[in-house]
Design a protein around this motif. Structure first.
Motif, PDB file in Angstrom:
ATOM      1  N   GLY A  76      39.036  46.612  36.617  1.00 28.59           N
ATOM      2  CA  GLY A  76      38.736  46.763  38.038  1.00 28.59           C
ATOM      3  C   GLY A  76      37.628  45.850  38.527  1.00 28.59           C
ATOM      4  O   GLY A  76      37.042  46.087  39.574  1.00 28.59           O
ATOM      5  N   THR A  77      37.325  44.793  37.760  1.00 32.49           N
ATOM      6  CA  THR A  77      36.243  43.886  38.146  1.00 32.49           C
ATOM      7  C   THR A  77      36.745  42.545  38.674  1.00 32.49           C
ATOM      8  O   THR A  77      35.935  41.708  39.061  1.00 32.49           O
ATOM      9  N   LEU A  78      38.070  42.346  38.694  1.00 31.23           N
ATOM     10  CA  LEU A  78      38.622  41.080  39.163  1.00 31.23           C
ATOM     11  C   LEU A  78      38.628  41.042  40.681  1.00 31.23           C
ATOM     12  O   LEU A  78      39.155  41.940  41.335  1.00 31.23           O
ATOM     13  N   LYS A  79      38.003  40.003  41.236  1.00 25.37           N
ATOM     14  CA  LYS A  79      37.921  39.836  42.689  1.00 25.37           C
ATOM     15  C   LYS A  79      38.692  38.585  43.090  1.00 25.37           C
ATOM     16  O   LYS A  79      38.745  37.616  42.339  1.00 25.37           O
ATOM     17  N   SER A  80      39.268  38.604  44.300  1.00 27.03           N
ATOM     18  CA  SER A  80      39.966  37.425  44.786  1.00 27.03           C
ATOM     19  C   SER A  80      38.939  36.421  45.285  1.00 27.03           C
ATOM     20  O   SER A  80      37.819  36.799  45.637  1.00 27.03           O
ATOM     21  N   GLY A  81      39.336  35.167  45.337  1.00 24.18           N
ATOM     22  CA  GLY A  81      38.414  34.085  45.647  1.00 24.18           C
ATOM     23  C   GLY A  81      37.713  34.157  46.982  1.00 24.18           C
ATOM     24  O   GLY A  81      36.511  34.343  47.061  1.00 24.18           O
ATOM     25  N   ARG A  82      38.442  34.042  48.065  1.00 21.30           N
ATOM     26  CA  ARG A  82      37.827  33.937  49.386  1.00 21.30           C
ATOM     27  C   ARG A  82      37.272  35.243  49.907  1.00 21.30           C
ATOM     28  O   ARG A  82      36.128  35.344  50.294  1.00 21.30           O
ATOM     29  N   SER A  83      38.132  36.259  49.932  1.00 21.06           N
ATOM     30  CA  SER A  83      37.714  37.515  50.561  1.00 21.06           C
ATOM     31  C   SER A  83      36.814  38.338  49.654  1.00 21.06           C
ATOM     32  O   SER A  83      36.028  39.157  50.139  1.00 21.06           O
ATOM     33  N   GLY A  84      36.933  38.156  48.354  1.00 24.83           N
ATOM     34  CA  GLY A  84      36.121  38.915  47.416  1.00 24.83           C
ATOM     35  C   GLY A  84      36.613  40.342  47.218  1.00 24.83           C
ATOM     36  O   GLY A  84      35.932  41.173  46.635  1.00 24.83           O
ATOM     37  N   LYS A  85      37.840  40.628  47.701  1.00 25.96           N
ATOM     38  CA  LYS A  85      38.414  41.956  47.545  1.00 25.96           C
ATOM     39  C   LYS A  85      38.892  42.157  46.105  1.00 25.96           C
ATOM     40  O   LYS A  85      39.210  41.194  45.411  1.00 25.96           O
ATOM     41  N   LYS A  86      38.969  43.421  45.700  1.00 29.29           N
ATOM     42  CA  LYS A  86      39.425  43.740  44.356  1.00 29.29           C
ATOM     43  C   LYS A  86      40.919  43.448  44.242  1.00 29.29           C
ATOM     44  O   LYS A  86      41.695  43.814  45.120  1.00 29.29           O
ATOM     45  N   GLN A  88      46.673  30.614  27.877  1.00 27.65           N
ATOM     46  CA  GLN A  88      47.002  31.997  27.515  1.00 27.65           C
ATOM     47  C   GLN A  88      45.740  32.854  27.455  1.00 27.65           C
ATOM     48  O   GLN A  88      45.727  34.001  27.906  1.00 27.65           O
ATOM     49  N   LYS A  89      44.668  32.275  26.920  1.00 30.01           N
ATOM     50  CA  LYS A  89      43.404  33.008  26.820  1.00 30.01           C
ATOM     51  C   LYS A  89      42.831  33.295  28.206  1.00 30.01           C
ATOM     52  O   LYS A  89      42.288  34.370  28.455  1.00 30.01           O
ATOM     53  N   LYS A  90      42.938  32.308  29.117  1.00 31.85           N
ATOM     54  CA  LYS A  90      42.431  32.492  30.478  1.00 31.85           C
ATOM     55  C   LYS A  90      43.159  33.643  31.172  1.00 31.85           C
ATOM     56  O   LYS A  90      42.540  34.503  31.787  1.00 31.85           O
ATOM     57  N   VAL A  91      44.497  33.641  31.050  1.00 32.97           N
ATOM     58  CA  VAL A  91      45.293  34.686  31.695  1.00 32.97           C
ATOM     59  C   VAL A  91      44.970  36.044  31.073  1.00 32.97           C
ATOM     60  O   VAL A  91      44.814  37.041  31.789  1.00 32.97           O
ATOM     61  N   ALA A  92      44.816  36.093  29.763  1.00 36.07           N
ATOM     62  CA  ALA A  92      44.490  37.345  29.079  1.00 36.07           C
ATOM     63  C   ALA A  92      43.135  37.886  29.547  1.00 36.07           C
ATOM     64  O   ALA A  92      42.987  39.088  29.797  1.00 36.07           O
ATOM     65  N   LYS A  93      42.176  36.980  29.715  1.00 34.82           N
ATOM     66  CA  LYS A  93      40.835  37.377  30.168  1.00 34.82           C
ATOM     67  C   LYS A  93      40.895  37.966  31.581  1.00 34.82           C
ATOM     68  O   LYS A  93      40.309  39.007  31.869  1.00 34.82           O
ATOM     69  N   VAL A  94      41.661  37.313  32.439  1.00 30.39           N
ATOM     70  CA  VAL A  94      41.801  37.766  33.816  1.00 30.39           C
ATOM     71  C   VAL A  94      42.504  39.124  33.868  1.00 30.39           C
ATOM     72  O   VAL A  94      42.134  40.002  34.651  1.00 30.39           O
TER      73      VAL A  94
END
Length: 78
Positions: free
Chosen positions: A22-32, A9-15
């Motif tokens: 607006g700082t979350l990036k996807s893994g491979r492409s690095g897109k927002k 739950q904490k991990k999901v809340a952090k994400v």
């Protein structure tokens, strides 16, 4: 009994906070990441890697059966 552990739950809340900022990036492409569903998927993936209690991913076959059941039809086997 809880489906997800406190750690998960904490991990999901952090994400989700990262997504909102607006700082979350996807893994491979690095897109927002802009999708709420994608952000949750990333959080659950991180929780699984950290060995937190998270239900298994639904397989395509199981997901198809569930969808068919919801619609009141028999799922095609194959």
């Amino acid at each position: 009994m809880a489906k997800y552990s406190k750690g998960a739950q904490k991990k999901v809340a952090k994400v989700m906070r990262e997504k909102k900022a607006g700082t979350l990036k996807s893994g491979r492409s690095g897109k927002k990441v802009t999708s709420r569903k994608q952000a949750i998927a990333i959080g659950l993936s991180e929780a699984r890697k950290a060995e937190a209690k998270v239900p298994k991913k639904a397989s395509k076959k199981r997901a198809a059966k569930k969808t068919a059941r919801k619609r009141g039809r028999k799922a095609k086997s194959g």
